[in-house]
Design an enzyme around this catalytic site. Structure first.
Site, short mmCIF file in Angstrom:
data_model
loop_
_atom_site.label_atom_id
_atom_site.label_comp_id
_atom_site.label_asym_id
_atom_site.label_seq_id
_atom_site.Cartn_x
_atom_site.Cartn_y
_atom_site.Cartn_z
N PRO A 107 0.82 -1.20 0.00
CA PRO A 107 0.00 0.00 0.00
C PRO A 107 0.86 1.27 0.00
O PRO A 107 1.91 1.32 0.65
CB PRO A 107 -0.79 -0.12 1.30
CG PRO A 107 -0.82 -1.58 1.60
CD PRO A 107 0.50 -2.10 1.11
N GLU A 108 0.41 2.27 -0.73
CA GLU A 108 1.15 3.53 -0.77
C GLU A 108 0.64 4.46 0.34
O GLU A 108 -0.32 4.15 1.04
CB GLU A 108 1.03 4.14 -2.15
CG GLU A 108 1.51 3.14 -3.21
CD GLU A 108 1.97 3.76 -4.52
OE1 GLU A 108 2.37 4.94 -4.53
OE2 GLU A 108 1.93 3.04 -5.55
N LYS A 145 4.89 5.06 5.07
CA LYS A 145 4.14 3.81 5.02
C LYS A 145 4.01 3.17 6.40
O LYS A 145 3.61 2.01 6.52
CB LYS A 145 4.81 2.84 4.03
CG LYS A 145 4.80 3.38 2.59
CD LYS A 145 5.41 2.41 1.62
CE LYS A 145 5.41 2.97 0.20
NZ LYS A 145 5.97 2.03 -0.78
N ASN A 191 5.15 2.44 -6.15
CA ASN A 191 5.38 2.24 -7.58
C ASN A 191 4.41 3.02 -8.47
O ASN A 191 4.79 3.51 -9.53
CB ASN A 191 5.30 0.74 -7.91
CG ASN A 191 6.24 0.36 -9.04
OD1 ASN A 191 7.19 1.09 -9.34
ND2 ASN A 191 5.99 -0.76 -9.66
N ARG A 196 12.21 -3.25 -9.06
CA ARG A 196 10.78 -2.96 -9.15
C ARG A 196 10.43 -2.61 -10.59
O ARG A 196 11.26 -2.08 -11.33
CB ARG A 196 10.40 -1.77 -8.25
CG ARG A 196 10.57 -2.02 -6.75
CD ARG A 196 9.64 -3.11 -6.23
NE ARG A 196 8.24 -2.81 -6.45
CZ ARG A 196 7.50 -2.07 -5.63
NH1 ARG A 196 8.04 -1.53 -4.54
NH2 ARG A 196 6.22 -1.86 -5.89
#
Length: 296
Positions: A2-3, A52, A192, A286
């Protein structure tokens, strides 16, 4: 994982449902039993997000600190007094959103049987929360929590964020800006999707050495990430497209088909230049999405 906007929504939810009251805290799985015992029966005074990391502060100056990581998720339920979100965290099949089919109960102090993987269960007067799969679950002192926060770069969603800290750190490295944005020591909460979309919206090639961008362009990038993440807090979804690039599609109807410019849109026509120059490649282990024409 989760961002940052999801963690801020999590903190807001906890503030509404779990603060200013004593909480029953257990560890059905058993791996957090010692930590749960230190918090059980205490009153939660506030919930906060930084990057986060989630922090639930209790009245005896101990703090529950959770980082969901790639596989962590909170599941919620309760009575008619609680809000409508039912889960925050994994799994997310297309981008990131929350689930909204809340498990209602006439007696929230008697929630359903926990899953075998439930690390933490929290029960309040009107609701309950179960945590599974998180990479970090621990009890911290105030000083220890301060050390965690100090290790994170400024969070675009916090009112006390200093964008100059981000700019100074970004100007001090030769690493590509696409890598820098994912470094939580430089900027907190970017993941991302916000990385890819923010760079597209500001027309920045993700391979550009960070220090070559200059303070003005880095400030522009910061401000755009602030706007996008605030939208995420408001809607519960990441929607980065501008209205003119999804004509006839309202903001609330944009997710998922019209939500992004480049994220997971490799080989599709770019919404701006119209070419099929959106690519996916690897950067720092990533996936990196970008348009080689608009950001070339």
């Amino acid at each position: 994982m989760p961002e940052g906007h999801s963690i801020h929504r999590l903190a807001r939810y906890f503030s509404e449902v779990f603060t200013d009251q004593p909480l029953r805290i257990t560890s059905p799985q058993g791996r957090f039993s010692a930590g749960a015992a230190r918090l059980d029966g205490r009153r939660a005074t506030r919930a906060e997000a930084y990057g986060k990391h989630f922090f639930l502060v209790f009245d005896h100056e101990l703090i529950l600190n959770v980082h969901l990581g790639m596989y962590g998720a909170w599941t919620f339920g309760g009575d008619e007094h609680v809000a409508t979100v039912s889960s925050i965290g994994a799994p997310r099949k297309i981008g990131e959103r929350e689930q909204h089919s809340l498990q209602l109960s006439t007696n929230p102090v008697d929630p359903p049987e926990p899953k075998p993987t439930t690390r933490v269960r929290i029960v309040s007067d009107h609701g309950w929360a179960d945590l599974i799969g998180a990479s970090v679950v621990r009890v911290l002192t105030v000083d220890e929590a301060g050390d965690v926060v100090a290790s994170i770069g400024p969070d675009p969603l916090r009112r006390d964020a200093d964008p100059q800290r981000f700019i100074d750190r970004a100007l001090a490295t030769r690493r590509p800006i696409g890598e820098v944005l994912m470094d939580q020591k430089i900027i907190g909460g970017i993941g991302n999707i916000y990385r890819a979309e923010g760079l597209f919206r500001t027309g920045i090639n993700p391979h550009t050495p960070s220090r070559q961008l200059g303070a003005e362009q880095l400030h522009q990038l910061w401000e755009d990430e602030v706007r996008l993440m605030r939208r995420g807090v408001a809607t519960g979804k990441i929607i980065t497209t501008r209205a003119e690039d999804r004509p006839g599609i309202a903001l609330n109807d944009a997710w998922p088909e019209h939500a992004y410019y480049v994220y997971q849109r490799q080989n599709e026509p770019c919404r701006v230049c119209g070419t099929q120059n959106i690519v996916v490649e690897s950067m720092h282990q990533r996936k990196l999405y970008w348009c080689t024409r608009c950001q070339g």
